[in-house]
Structure formats: C-alpha cells, structure tokens
Design an enzyme around this catalytic site. Structure first.
Site, mmCIF file in Angstrom:
data_model
loop_
_atom_site.group_PDB
_atom_site.id
_atom_site.type_symbol
_atom_site.label_atom_id
_atom_site.label_comp_id
_atom_site.label_asym_id
_atom_site.label_seq_id
_atom_site.Cartn_x
_atom_site.Cartn_y
_atom_site.Cartn_z
ATOM 1 N N HIS A 61 0.821 -1.221 0.000
ATOM 2 C CA HIS A 61 0.000 0.000 0.000
ATOM 3 C C HIS A 61 0.854 1.270 0.000
ATOM 4 C CE1 HIS A 61 -3.415 -2.722 1.620
ATOM 5 N NE2 HIS A 61 -3.352 -2.739 0.314
ATOM 6 N N HIS A 112 -7.385 -7.717 -8.030
ATOM 7 C CA HIS A 112 -7.749 -8.604 -6.915
ATOM 8 C C HIS A 112 -8.133 -7.702 -5.746
ATOM 9 C CE1 HIS A 112 -5.229 -11.139 -9.499
ATOM 10 N NE2 HIS A 112 -5.793 -12.201 -8.934
ATOM 11 N N SER A 133 -6.858 -2.164 -0.681
ATOM 12 C CA SER A 133 -6.458 -1.352 -1.842
ATOM 13 C C SER A 133 -7.623 -0.595 -2.501
ATOM 14 C CB SER A 133 -5.702 -2.212 -2.858
ATOM 15 O OG SER A 133 -6.417 -3.383 -3.152
ATOM 16 N N GLU A 156 -13.225 -8.962 -8.361
ATOM 17 C CA GLU A 156 -13.212 -9.840 -7.184
ATOM 18 C C GLU A 156 -14.052 -11.068 -7.508
ATOM 19 O OE1 GLU A 156 -11.517 -10.073 -4.179
ATOM 20 O OE2 GLU A 156 -12.635 -11.942 -4.191
ATOM 21 N N ASP A 193 -2.638 -8.253 -7.508
ATOM 22 C CA ASP A 193 -2.365 -8.705 -6.138
ATOM 23 C C ASP A 193 -3.060 -10.045 -5.857
ATOM 24 O OD1 ASP A 193 -1.760 -8.762 -3.432
ATOM 25 O OD2 ASP A 193 -3.373 -7.376 -2.878
HETATM 26 N N1 SAM Z 1 -5.709 -6.108 -3.157
HETATM 27 C C1 SAM Z 1 -6.310 -6.296 -1.828
HETATM 28 C C2 SAM Z 1 -5.667 -5.296 -0.881
HETATM 29 O O1 SAM Z 1 -4.489 -4.944 -1.063
HETATM 30 O O2 SAM Z 1 -6.350 -4.846 0.041
HETATM 31 C C3 SAM Z 1 -6.142 -7.706 -1.321
HETATM 32 C C4 SAM Z 1 -6.549 -8.769 -2.307
HETATM 33 S S1 SAM Z 1 -6.331 -10.423 -1.792
HETATM 34 C C5 SAM Z 1 -4.608 -10.630 -1.707
HETATM 35 C C6 SAM Z 1 -6.723 -11.316 -3.257
HETATM 36 C C7 SAM Z 1 -8.211 -11.287 -3.628
HETATM 37 O O3 SAM Z 1 -8.344 -11.715 -4.984
HETATM 38 C C8 SAM Z 1 -9.069 -12.248 -2.817
HETATM 39 O O4 SAM Z 1 -10.139 -11.550 -2.240
HETATM 40 C C9 SAM Z 1 -9.568 -13.293 -3.831
HETATM 41 O O5 SAM Z 1 -10.894 -13.723 -3.583
HETATM 42 C C10 SAM Z 1 -9.501 -12.532 -5.129
HETATM 43 N N2 SAM Z 1 -9.257 -13.349 -6.345
HETATM 44 C C11 SAM Z 1 -8.546 -14.505 -6.428
HETATM 45 N N3 SAM Z 1 -8.433 -14.901 -7.711
HETATM 46 C C12 SAM Z 1 -9.075 -13.946 -8.460
HETATM 47 C C13 SAM Z 1 -9.280 -13.772 -9.868
HETATM 48 N N4 SAM Z 1 -8.797 -14.679 -10.754
HETATM 49 N N5 SAM Z 1 -9.970 -12.683 -10.287
HETATM 50 C C14 SAM Z 1 -10.438 -11.779 -9.402
HETATM 51 N N6 SAM Z 1 -10.281 -11.897 -8.055
HETATM 52 C C15 SAM Z 1 -9.597 -12.963 -7.598
#
Ligand code: SAM
Length: 290
Positions: free
Chosen positions: A19, A42, A103, A121, A170
């Site tokens: 971040h 993500h 994020s 998501e 991410d």
């Molecule tokens: N970016 C966020 C933050 O920094 O606050 C954290 C995200 S977390 C590491 C990853 C997220 O991606 C999870 O909520 C998961 O459900 C989602 N996810 C996993 N594979 C995905 C995909 N192929 N497309 C979209 N979302 C996905």
C-alpha cells in the site's frame, strides 16, 4: 472454491509494503491533470476490522501496522511512511486504528473527479462486502466492480481510453496456477498497453514458482523493452515456519521517483518491523534500453 480471505492478513507487513508503494504510484500519476484509470485486479473486501473477526485470529496486524505505529510514536519517519500512515487513517481516530483499508478503499479515497477505478473480485462473500462498502463511498460513477476472473477480463480493459493507467495485480496465489496466469496476463497486457504502470505483489515463499516470479517478470519487462523496479521486504528469517516472512513488489514502467521513495521507506520499515537478524530489504531498478 476459494478459502483465502484478506481480512486475515489486513495490516500485515506485506500490506504495508504494497500500500505504501501503491499510494506513491497513484499520487505520482495524478501529477498530470489527464484522467487516470486504475485497475485493481484482486480487490478483496475493501476495508477490514482490526478489532474483531479474522484479523484478531491471525494477529498479522500486530507484526505490521500496530508495530509500525508504535515505532512511529518514538522515531522520526521519512515522508514516504508518513504519507502512507495518513492515507490509511480516514476511517480511524488519531487515538485508535480500528480498521485497516484495503487497496480499493485507498485508491477510491485518492480518486480525482476525472479518474476511474475498476475492481475485480471473484470470492462470493468478498464481492458482496465489496459492493456494499463501495456503495457507501457514493462514488458509483467512478467505480466499476466486476465479479469476474481478472485474468480473463483484464485485457479487455487495456488500453484505457485516456491511455494513462495503473494496474495493481495482487493475487492470493492460493491457486498455484496464478503464477502462470500472471505471466500470460503480463505478456498480453504489455502487448496492448505497453506504457501502463503495472504493480505486482508477490509472497516470498519456498515454493519454486514464488522464487522464480521476479526473474520471470524481469524477462517479460526486458522482452517488451520496459523499465522495472523490484522491492522486497523481509521481516524475519525463520526457516520451517509457515508464516509469511517476506514479500515483494515488482513494478513495470515505474515512475522515476519511486526508487527514491522506497529507498527512504525500506530501511525504516526493516528496522520498525524486523523481528530477527534476518530482517532485510532489497531494492533494484533497471532502465529500459531502447
Ligand atoms: N488487493 C487487496 C488489498 O491490497 O487490500 C487484497 C486482495 S487479496 C490478496 C486477493 C483477492 O483476490 C481475494 O479476495 C480473492 O478472492 C480474489 N481473487 C482470487 N483470484 C481472483 C481472480 N482470478 N480474479 C479476481 N479476483 C480474484
């Protein structure tokens, strides 16, 4: 399907690195008045309680944001870390950090009227919370949410109409295939939108794919004649322990200011968050040769 919930990891050392970098990228790109499109591939749930629920089970914020706050109370901080601490503050009081922004929240708070945010998501529970939380922000004209697989859909959003864009990638890397999907996505993304800024977070794990990720990204950036920057923050070196001890950010087309920004922040973060003599950081950047 997915078991990963980012609430377990909110405010961890990995979130701090990610971040802090993200905020600088957005603010640098906003120095020009033209519209900016930001894609958060993500998204997660957008904001997390640090006082109850998953975060109190994992206690990752204790080794992350709470530790950094305690350090900040008795040590001077570089501007880069001060800016990060301000940006995660809006939903909290100066006395108590009860929530940690994800994020989408951090980016949404930084958007100017001309900017757009696209969020992906896939998790059925996270997407509901994300939709609810984003609706509360009342920025619906600027933010689109896609309950879709970002690896399939991202290319359709590139290049953005304004040709000015930042893509935060991410993944949770829960699925080993994410490493391969990331490489394929970056190849395609750079073909379509070579000048975009891409910020990729990754965990430093013993798994072969994780160790190879920075080199794979370097190969792709070099092949497409793009500059890159690689930053890594390790807070401990405890072989055999399963907890995440280090993570990295790989930036393709980084702004020229990012290296200086991180060179101020990383030594202080290593000192503030480090738990043993293995704490260290890495920072390297390479200019594209055209
Ligand atoms: N970016 C966020 C933050 O920094 O606050 C954290 C995200 S977390 C590491 C990853 C997220 O991606 C999870 O909520 C998961 O459900 C989602 N996810 C996993 N594979 C995905 C995909 N192929 N497309 C979209 N979302 C996905």
């Amino acid at each position: 399907m997915f078991s990963y919930r980012h609430a377990f990891h909110a405010g961890s050392h990995a979130d701090i690195l990610k971040h802090l970098t993200l905020i600088h990228l957005v603010e640098y790109l906003q120095e020009k008045p033209g519209a900016l499109t930001i894609v958060d591939t993500h998204a997660g749930a957008e904001i997390y309680s640090l006082k109850d629920g998953f975060a109190t089970v994992s206690k990752e914020a204790e080794g992350g944001i709470f530790r950094l706050q305690a350090f900040a109370n008795s040590n001077p901080l570089p501007e880069s870390i001060q800016r990060y601490l301000e940006a995660i503050q809006p939903e909290n009081t100066p006395e108590e950090l009860s929530t940690y922004p994800g994020s989408p929240f951090i980016i949404a708070r930084l958007l100017r009227p001309q900017d757009r945010l696209k969020l992906f998501e896939l998790h059925p529970k996270e997407i509901d919370i994300l939709r609810h939380n984003i609706a509360e922000l009342k920025q619906s004209k600027q933010i689109d949410i896609y309950a879709e697989d970002c690896f399939k859909r991202l290319k359709g959003l590139l290049p953005p109409p304004s040709r000015r864009g930042l893509v935060l990638i991410d993944p949770s890397y829960e699925d080993k295939q994410d490493y391969r999907y990331l490489e394929e996505t970056m190849e395609e993304a750079l073909k379509r939108f070579a000048t975009g800024c891409y910020a990729i977070w990754y965990p430093t794990l013993s798994r072969r794919e994780s160790a190879a990720l920075p080199d794979q990204m370097k190969k792709i950036a070099t092949k497409h004649k793009r500059s890159w920057l690689h930053a890594q923050l390790r807070i401990e070196n405890a072989p055999g322990e399963r907890r995440l001890q280090a993570s990295g950010m790989f930036i393709i087309n980084p702004p020229w200011t990012l290296e200086k920004h991180l060179s101020q922040a990383l030594p202080v973060l290593t000192k503030a968050l480090g738990v043993d003599g293995g704490a260290q950081f890495l920072l390297k950047s390479v200019e594209a040769k055209n």
